[in-house]
Design a protein around this motif. Structure first.
Motif, short mmCIF file in Angstrom:
data_model
loop_
_atom_site.label_atom_id
_atom_site.label_comp_id
_atom_site.label_asym_id
_atom_site.label_seq_id
_atom_site.Cartn_x
_atom_site.Cartn_y
_atom_site.Cartn_z
N LYS B 11 27.94 72.23 -28.70
CA LYS B 11 28.95 71.85 -27.71
C LYS B 11 30.36 71.94 -28.32
O LYS B 11 31.32 72.22 -27.62
N GLU B 133 31.71 63.14 -22.50
CA GLU B 133 30.44 63.13 -21.77
C GLU B 133 30.57 62.26 -20.52
O GLU B 133 30.01 62.58 -19.48
N TRP B 136 32.89 64.28 -18.05
CA TRP B 136 32.19 65.40 -17.41
C TRP B 136 31.06 64.91 -16.51
O TRP B 136 30.54 65.67 -15.70
N THR B 138 28.20 64.27 -17.68
CA THR B 138 26.97 64.73 -18.33
C THR B 138 26.24 63.62 -19.05
O THR B 138 25.09 63.77 -19.42
N ILE B 139 26.92 62.48 -19.23
CA ILE B 139 26.28 61.36 -19.92
C ILE B 139 25.01 60.94 -19.20
O ILE B 139 24.03 60.54 -19.82
N LYS B 140 25.02 61.08 -17.86
CA LYS B 140 23.85 60.69 -17.08
C LYS B 140 22.64 61.54 -17.48
O LYS B 140 21.54 61.03 -17.63
N LEU B 141 22.88 62.83 -17.63
CA LEU B 141 21.77 63.71 -17.98
C LEU B 141 21.33 63.52 -19.43
O LEU B 141 20.21 63.81 -19.80
N LEU B 142 22.26 63.04 -20.24
CA LEU B 142 21.99 62.86 -21.66
C LEU B 142 21.14 61.61 -21.90
O LEU B 142 20.29 61.58 -22.78
N LEU B 143 21.38 60.58 -21.09
CA LEU B 143 20.71 59.30 -21.34
C LEU B 143 19.39 59.14 -20.62
O LEU B 143 18.72 58.14 -20.77
N ILE B 144 19.00 60.15 -19.80
CA ILE B 144 17.70 60.03 -19.14
C ILE B 144 16.66 60.87 -19.86
O ILE B 144 15.70 61.33 -19.27
N ARG B 145 16.89 61.09 -21.16
CA ARG B 145 15.89 61.79 -21.99
C ARG B 145 15.11 60.75 -22.78
O ARG B 145 15.63 59.66 -23.03
N VAL B 317 25.64 52.72 -17.01
CA VAL B 317 26.30 53.98 -16.66
C VAL B 317 26.37 54.07 -15.15
O VAL B 317 25.39 54.41 -14.49
N ALA B 318 27.52 53.71 -14.60
CA ALA B 318 27.61 53.61 -13.15
C ALA B 318 28.58 54.62 -12.55
O ALA B 318 28.61 54.82 -11.36
N ALA B 319 29.38 55.25 -13.39
CA ALA B 319 30.43 56.14 -12.86
C ALA B 319 29.84 57.43 -12.30
O ALA B 319 28.79 57.85 -12.73
#
Lengths: 304, 319
Positions: B11, B133, B136, B138-145, B317-319
């Motif tokens: 990245k 993150e 963008w 993208t933090i949402k997609l990062l933390l659901i792993r 993570v609510a944003a």
């Protein structure tokens, strides 16, 4: 059928305010569960709690027997999710984005990535930068991203948001296919009620943080009597006749159309009666009661 | 973990900004080299034969001044006089000429001020790596792993450290190569002399430069950690960049102002980041030791990391 996701008496308190109040429901394998409610009712909060983005104040969420609270890694490895718009790294290509997210789960191979790309139909553009993608393509890439690791549970928050009709249809078909063929449990939230009607098997209605009602889609819409619209001439005479024949039904006239609520079995009788009385019939159609009407009915009733 | 590091590295290097930073770094060094080369060819090489006489004369004056006005001197001035005299005597004794012609090592030392820019760029990367993150989404997609949040944050911090080490290595090797080409490598490298605890200590130039780089990087390292902490805790990269850069340029000055008046200044981070003060000169406040500073640095480091990890772990993570 096995329960894939179990929401057990979950509450969420933010700054002393109860956003979610003792919510309980479960989603089974192969089922598409719709999550419906007015804005601010707590749909997104619930979905984020299932995905582990927001902490749970009390209660628990079990995914395939593992708690999201205490055994996050075990539970979440079976989950694929799109939370609101799938935001991707715009400065990288679609493929690089998928490689990036693939690395974060176990056993995602190059072949698997390409297979998923083909499934969502992005093969031609996958090596272009994401910033050149249309909204529909981004949504498809988002779907690819959450299918990479063969999840058993799919969570989609407003998956059709901002898509054009063909895009909506495409996503809907994908979701139905995944639930049927792969036996996934799918949780969908949407504000588009007509969408939910076509996509879901079961719908839970949430209001002010409480689950007001869970119904099969079939039940939500079905009730015995239906509304019909009749175009006939002379309209006034027709109304008179109908009122004589069916005094307890609600009959109304607007412009040339007569609307009448009646059992379907009565329709042939109406037509033959009108014809015998020399009334010209131009058309008769069923006005199906939409989910929206039912939804408003239910929320208005429970809200009192 | 290796996969996470690969992701973060990817990245960073898929963005044009990174290459601009590296380009600027090399550009500064190149411009400096060209400037020094141009000056050098204009001037004459200093005459080396009579250097002993010069040092003798210099030492005489210094000793005289020290005797005459010594009482009015501040401790720092006194220290600098003593240090100059001792090094002069050491040179005479061991026959080490000060008039070394400009070589690759002199250039590496001169170019080492560019470390400040390495610090700036590291802060920018550290400030963005978590906050972006969130920006963008993208933090949402990062933390659901299926990866714990601590591990994701750790991979990001390690990436930041690796990135600044890479910039430092790049700066060192590029200025060494460029200096070698333009100014030549001397057959015999004269050692570096420093005065510590009443003694003159001789170290090889290479070791000296590595130490110099290492100690200078501590400031960079602490500020980068701070920027990272702000980034993780407040999710705001502008705040992280702004505050860290401000402290990088102003922290030292403000601290020495406070230090003139109050003793507690020694607990301020910036009183302790410059470990060179124990090697070359006198410490900022009398009574401070290397051990004290190292302990203070470790405490600050742990504090920053605790804030970063605690807030990141608890965040909704609510944003």
């Amino acid at each position: 059928m096995e329960n894939f996701v179990e929401i057990q008496n979950v509450s969420k308190v933010i700054k002393g305010r109860k956003i979610i109040d003792s919510l309980s429901f479960e989603v089974k394998s192969g089922e598409v569960f719709g999550f419906l409610g007015p804005n601010g009712a707590g749909k997104t909060t619930t979905i984020r709690m299932i995905a582990g983005l927001i902490g749970i104040t009390s209660g628990d969420i079990q995914i395939l027997g593992s708690s999201v609270k205490t055994n996050f890694e075990e539970a979440i490895q079976h989950v694929g999710a799109i939370v609101e718009n799938p935001e991707m790294y715009k400065f990288m290509s679609g493929y690089q984005n998928l490689v990036h997210f693939g690395r974060m789960s176990k056993g995602v191979t190059k072949e698997k990535i390409m297979e998923t790309v083909e499934f969502v139909g992005l093969k031609d553009r996958i090596h272009d930068k994401v910033k050149t993608y249309s909204l529909g393509m981004r949504q498809r890439l988002g779907l690819a991203q959450c299918l990479l690791h063969d999840p058993k549970i799919l969570i989609l928050d407003e998956p059709t948001n901002g898509l054009d009709p063909s895009g909506i249809r495409e996503i809907r078909d994908h979701i139905r296919k995944l639930a049927r063929e792969k036996g996934m449990a799918v949780i969908v939230s949407s504000h588009l009620l007509s969408e939910m009607e076509m996509m879901c098997d079961r719908i839970g209605i949430i209001q002010q943080g409480k689950l007001v009602d869970v119904q099969l889609v079939h039940d939500v819409i079905q009730t015995g009597e239906k509304q019909f619209e009749l175009e006939a001439e002379p309209a006034n005479a027709a109304v008179e006749l109908l009122k004589q024949q069916y005094p307890e039904s609600s009959i109304a006239l607007s412009d040339k159309n007569i609307s009448i609520v009646i059992l379907k079995e009565e329709v042939p009788n109406i037509i033959s009666m009108l014809v015998q009385n020399d009334i010209k019939i131009y058309g008769l159609k069923e006005v199906s009661k939409t989910l929206e009407d039912r939804f408003l009915e239910i929320t208005a009733k429970k809200g009192e | 973990m290796l996969n996470l590091l690969k992701n973060e590295w990817m990245k960073i290097f898929k963005r044009a900004g990174t290459y601009v930073m590296i380009g600027l770094l090399l550009f500064f060094v190149t411009v400096m080299a060209a400037f020094i080369k141009y000056q050098e060819s204009g001037g004459t090489v200093p005459d080396n034969s009579d250097w002993q006489r010069g040092i003798e004369m210099q030492n005489e004056t210094l000793t005289k001044e020290l005797e005459e006005y010594g009482d009015t001197f501040t401790p720092e001035m006194r220290h600098s006089y003593e240090s100059d005299i001792a090094i002069g005597e050491y040179r005479l004794e061991h026959n080490i000429s000060p008039n070394d012609s400009y070589s690759v090592w002199s250039f590496v030392q001169d170019a080492s001020f560019v470390i400040e820019f390495v610090g700036m760029f590291s802060i920018i990367i550290a400030a963005g790596i978590v906050a972006s993150e969130f920006n963008w989404g993208t933090i949402k997609l990062l933390l659901i792993r299926p990866i714990r949040r601590e591990k994701i944050l750790l991979s990001k911090y390690v990436t930041v450290v690796l990135f600044s080490l890479m910039l430092l290595a790049l700066l060192f090797s590029y200025s060494a190569i460029l200096g070698g080409i333009l100014f030549g490598t001397p057959g015999e490298v004269s050692p570096y002399l420093r005065y510590q605890d009443g003694q003159v200590i001789e170290t090889s130039m290479f070791v000296h430069l590595l130490t110099y780089y290492g100690l200078n990087s501590i400031n960079l390292f602490m500020l980068t950690t701070m920027a990272f902490m702000i980034s993780a805790a407040f999710r705001n990269s502008s705040l992280a960049i702004g505050l860290s850069l401000f402290l990088m340029f102003m922290g030292g000055t403000v601290t020495s102002l406070v230090a003139m008046r109050y003793d507690w200044a020694k607990y301020i981070l910036f009183a302790n980041t410059d470990l060179m003060q124990y090697l070359d000169g006198s410490p900022l406040i009398a009574g401070m030791t290397m051990g004290f500073s190292v302990i203070m640095l470790i405490i600050y480091f742990l504090l920053f990391q605790f804030i970063a990890f605690y807030t990141f772990k608890k965040r909704d993570v609510a944003a």
